[in-house]
Motif scaffolding. Structure first.
Motif, mmCIF file in Angstrom:
data_model
loop_
_atom_site.group_PDB
_atom_site.id
_atom_site.type_symbol
_atom_site.label_atom_id
_atom_site.label_comp_id
_atom_site.label_asym_id
_atom_site.label_seq_id
_atom_site.Cartn_x
_atom_site.Cartn_y
_atom_site.Cartn_z
ATOM 1 N N GLU A 87 9.019 45.955 13.915
ATOM 2 C CA GLU A 87 8.943 44.495 13.953
ATOM 3 C C GLU A 87 8.923 43.961 15.381
ATOM 4 N N ARG A 88 8.741 44.865 16.316
ATOM 5 C CA ARG A 88 8.607 44.503 17.725
ATOM 6 C C ARG A 88 7.283 45.030 18.252
ATOM 7 N N GLY A 89 6.699 44.327 19.211
ATOM 8 C CA GLY A 89 5.418 44.733 19.771
ATOM 9 C C GLY A 89 5.588 45.379 21.132
ATOM 10 N N ILE A 90 5.095 46.602 21.277
ATOM 11 C CA ILE A 90 5.288 47.341 22.526
ATOM 12 C C ILE A 90 4.288 46.888 23.589
ATOM 13 N N VAL A 91 4.817 46.634 24.769
ATOM 14 C CA VAL A 91 4.014 46.304 25.945
ATOM 15 C C VAL A 91 4.028 47.510 26.875
ATOM 16 N N ALA A 92 2.865 47.910 27.384
ATOM 17 C CA ALA A 92 2.800 49.038 28.306
ATOM 18 C C ALA A 92 3.730 48.811 29.488
ATOM 19 N N GLY A 93 4.305 49.892 29.990
ATOM 20 C CA GLY A 93 5.344 49.787 31.002
ATOM 21 C C GLY A 93 4.954 49.019 32.241
ATOM 22 N N PRO A 222 -12.358 47.723 15.715
ATOM 23 C CA PRO A 222 -12.853 48.439 14.529
ATOM 24 C C PRO A 222 -11.714 48.836 13.588
ATOM 25 N N GLU A 223 -11.935 48.651 12.300
ATOM 26 C CA GLU A 223 -10.860 48.868 11.325
ATOM 27 C C GLU A 223 -10.322 50.291 11.340
ATOM 28 N N GLU A 224 -11.161 51.259 11.703
ATOM 29 C CA GLU A 224 -10.698 52.639 11.693
ATOM 30 C C GLU A 224 -9.552 52.875 12.679
ATOM 31 N N PHE A 225 -9.451 52.027 13.715
ATOM 32 C CA PHE A 225 -8.413 52.221 14.728
ATOM 33 C C PHE A 225 -7.173 51.369 14.495
ATOM 34 N N ARG A 226 -7.267 50.362 13.642
ATOM 35 C CA ARG A 226 -6.163 49.402 13.525
ATOM 36 C C ARG A 226 -4.846 50.032 13.083
ATOM 37 N N PRO A 227 -4.829 50.900 12.075
ATOM 38 C CA PRO A 227 -3.541 51.509 11.718
ATOM 39 C C PRO A 227 -2.936 52.323 12.860
ATOM 40 N N ALA A 228 -3.793 52.977 13.669
ATOM 41 C CA ALA A 228 -3.302 53.802 14.772
ATOM 42 C C ALA A 228 -2.710 52.965 15.897
ATOM 43 N N LEU A 229 -3.052 51.677 15.953
ATOM 44 C CA LEU A 229 -2.452 50.822 16.979
ATOM 45 C C LEU A 229 -0.952 50.719 16.793
ATOM 46 N N GLY A 230 -0.487 50.886 15.557
ATOM 47 C CA GLY A 230 0.947 50.776 15.303
ATOM 48 C C GLY A 230 1.467 49.431 15.754
ATOM 49 N N ASN A 231 2.531 49.446 16.551
ATOM 50 C CA ASN A 231 3.097 48.194 17.063
ATOM 51 C C ASN A 231 2.829 48.018 18.554
ATOM 52 N N ARG A 232 1.745 48.632 19.041
ATOM 53 C CA ARG A 232 1.356 48.468 20.448
ATOM 54 C C ARG A 232 0.498 47.204 20.568
ATOM 55 N N ILE A 233 0.941 46.257 21.366
ATOM 56 C CA ILE A 233 0.226 44.982 21.467
ATOM 57 C C ILE A 233 -0.434 44.779 22.826
ATOM 58 N N PHE A 234 -0.091 45.607 23.815
ATOM 59 C CA PHE A 234 -0.728 45.514 25.130
ATOM 60 C C PHE A 234 -0.653 46.885 25.783
ATOM 61 N N GLY A 235 -1.767 47.616 25.686
ATOM 62 C CA GLY A 235 -1.808 48.929 26.306
ATOM 63 C C GLY A 235 -1.114 50.003 25.489
ATOM 64 N N CYS A 236 -1.068 51.197 26.067
ATOM 65 C CA CYS A 236 -0.455 52.350 25.418
ATOM 66 C C CYS A 236 -0.001 53.318 26.502
ATOM 67 N N ASP A 237 1.229 53.810 26.372
ATOM 68 C CA ASP A 237 1.800 54.727 27.362
ATOM 69 C C ASP A 237 1.989 56.147 26.832
ATOM 70 N N ASP A 238 1.528 56.429 25.623
ATOM 71 C CA ASP A 238 1.889 57.692 24.982
ATOM 72 C C ASP A 238 1.551 58.912 25.837
ATOM 73 N N CYS A 239 0.316 58.951 26.360
ATOM 74 C CA CYS A 239 -0.090 60.145 27.115
ATOM 75 C C CYS A 239 0.657 60.258 28.434
ATOM 76 N N LEU A 240 1.088 59.140 28.974
ATOM 77 C CA LEU A 240 1.895 59.170 30.191
ATOM 78 C C LEU A 240 3.333 59.578 29.877
ATOM 79 N N ALA A 241 3.887 58.982 28.829
ATOM 80 C CA ALA A 241 5.300 59.181 28.521
ATOM 81 C C ALA A 241 5.622 60.614 28.122
ATOM 82 N N ILE A 242 4.675 61.312 27.517
ATOM 83 C CA ILE A 242 4.937 62.659 27.015
ATOM 84 C C ILE A 242 4.825 63.716 28.110
ATOM 85 N N CYS A 243 4.291 63.366 29.244
ATOM 86 C CA CYS A 243 3.997 64.351 30.294
ATOM 87 C C CYS A 243 5.276 64.998 30.836
#
Length: 346
Positions: A87-93, A222-243
């Motif tokens: 219920e919260r929207g993630i903003v890239a760091g 595109p609708e195919e990507f919308r579920p994968a957005l999850g609760n990310r509302i500005f950017g994505c840090d996943d590939c950075l955060a996991i390093c």
């Protein structure tokens, strides 16, 4: 001169410095051409329009003899831990606090002024992310790090979390040795990507990247990507955060980059234009615009699994922006609350 410059740059707030020649990235032009040839830039037409300068720093300013690359660390709260806060929207760091363009550019100008005081008659130009400069290849050539399999710059001393700025100068400075690649067999950044945006190691298809889709892409995602957005509302840090190299990350020295990592979706959906401008004044999110943020917030509401957020989405069926209306309809359908309001989307 170079040692004194490094000392002053660190005093000014930077955490890393390296020097290269403007002609130090000869492979960049062909790599950029291949990227554009595949259409992987999506709607980012400015990449193609300025490709000649971007692929050849010497063409951008032929008089330049040295490129000084500087790194400034930021230190965000872990986005991966926020993915379950639906219920919260993630903003890239990088976008949670004060706009880095303003802070880094002021530091670059301070360092540049110092350099001109020491080297009378020389000239400089400073760049932070808004000019046709390929900062990551230049930083790699200057020994600041290497472009990892996720195409972002990595450093054994700084980890992932740092901004880059460039000072082009007519002053001749001894270049640093380029940094080699130290990813080894690790594929953590590739494996974690929610939209499979990496066609191969060291390659990115921006059209599938959540950072691109939530920031650069105009209109409906595109609708195919919308579920994968999850609760990310500005950017994505996943590939950075996991390093794994983040365990060596330096500590941030600038408190103004800190900010709210994941604001409540319901509160964001209630923002009008004036409220949006006031809440995000001075941050990178402000440049996104109200409509695109609402589009992203509505996708996150649709992914939240929280039926009570339908009330926050429903007013946006009347939005003047067709992408926002579409996102509201999609969110309500996901929450099982579309009902007869579907007719109002068009």
């Amino acid at each position: 001169m170079k040692a004194a410059l490094r000392d002053f740059a660190f005093e000014a707030g930077f955490s890393g410095m390296g020097v290269c020649r403007p002609d130090a990235i000869p492979a960049a032009k062909d790599r950029l051409g291949a990227f554009l040839g595949e259409g992987r830039q999506g709607q980012m037409s400015w990449l193609e329009e300025r490709a000649a300068w971007r692929g050849d720093p010497g063409a951008l300013w032929p008089e330049a003899k040295s490129v000084i690359m500087l790194a400034e660390v930021y230190e965000p709260e872990d986005s991966l831990a926020l993915l379950s806060e639906r219920e919260r929207g993630i903003v890239a760091g990088y976008a949670r606090g004060k706009d880095y363009h303003d802070i880094v550019k002021k530091r670059l100008k301070r360092v540049g002024r110092w350099l001109l005081e020491q080297a009378a008659g020389e000239e400089i130009k400073v760049f932070v992310d808004t000019a046709p400069v390929m900062e990551k290849p230049l930083a790699e050539a200057a020994g600041l790090g290497w472009q990892g399999k996720h195409t972002n710059l990595l450093s054994r001393d700084l980890g992932n979390w740092f901004f880059l700025g460039a000072i082009f100068t007519t002053l001749e400075l001894e270049p640093d040795a380029p940094e080699g690649e130290h990813c080894g067999s690790c594929t953590a950044c590739l494996d974690i990507c929610p939209t499979n945006a990496f066609p191969a190691p060291f390659q990115l298809d921006a059209r599938r990247c959540i950072s691109y889709l939530t920031i650069e892409h105009h209109g409906p995602v595109p609708e195919e990507f919308r579920p994968a957005l999850g609760n990310r509302i500005f950017g994505c840090d996943d590939c950075l955060a996991i390093c794994p190299w983040n365990k060596f990350a330096a500590r941030a020295r600038e408190a103004r980059y800190a900010g709210e990592a994941a604001p409540e979706l319901g509160a964001l959906a209630a923002l009008d234009e004036a409220g949006f401008r006031e809440r995000f004044k001075g941050t990178p999110i402000r440049r996104l615009g109200h409509a695109r943020l609402m589009r992203n917030v509505l996708y996150a509401i649709g992914n939240s699994g929280a039926p009570h957020l339908a009330a926050a989405a429903r007013p946006h069926l009347e939005s003047a922006d067709p992408a926002v209306r579409d996102a509201a309809a999609w969110a309500l359908s996901r929450l099982g609350d579309m009902g007869e309001s579907a007719d109002r989307v068009t």
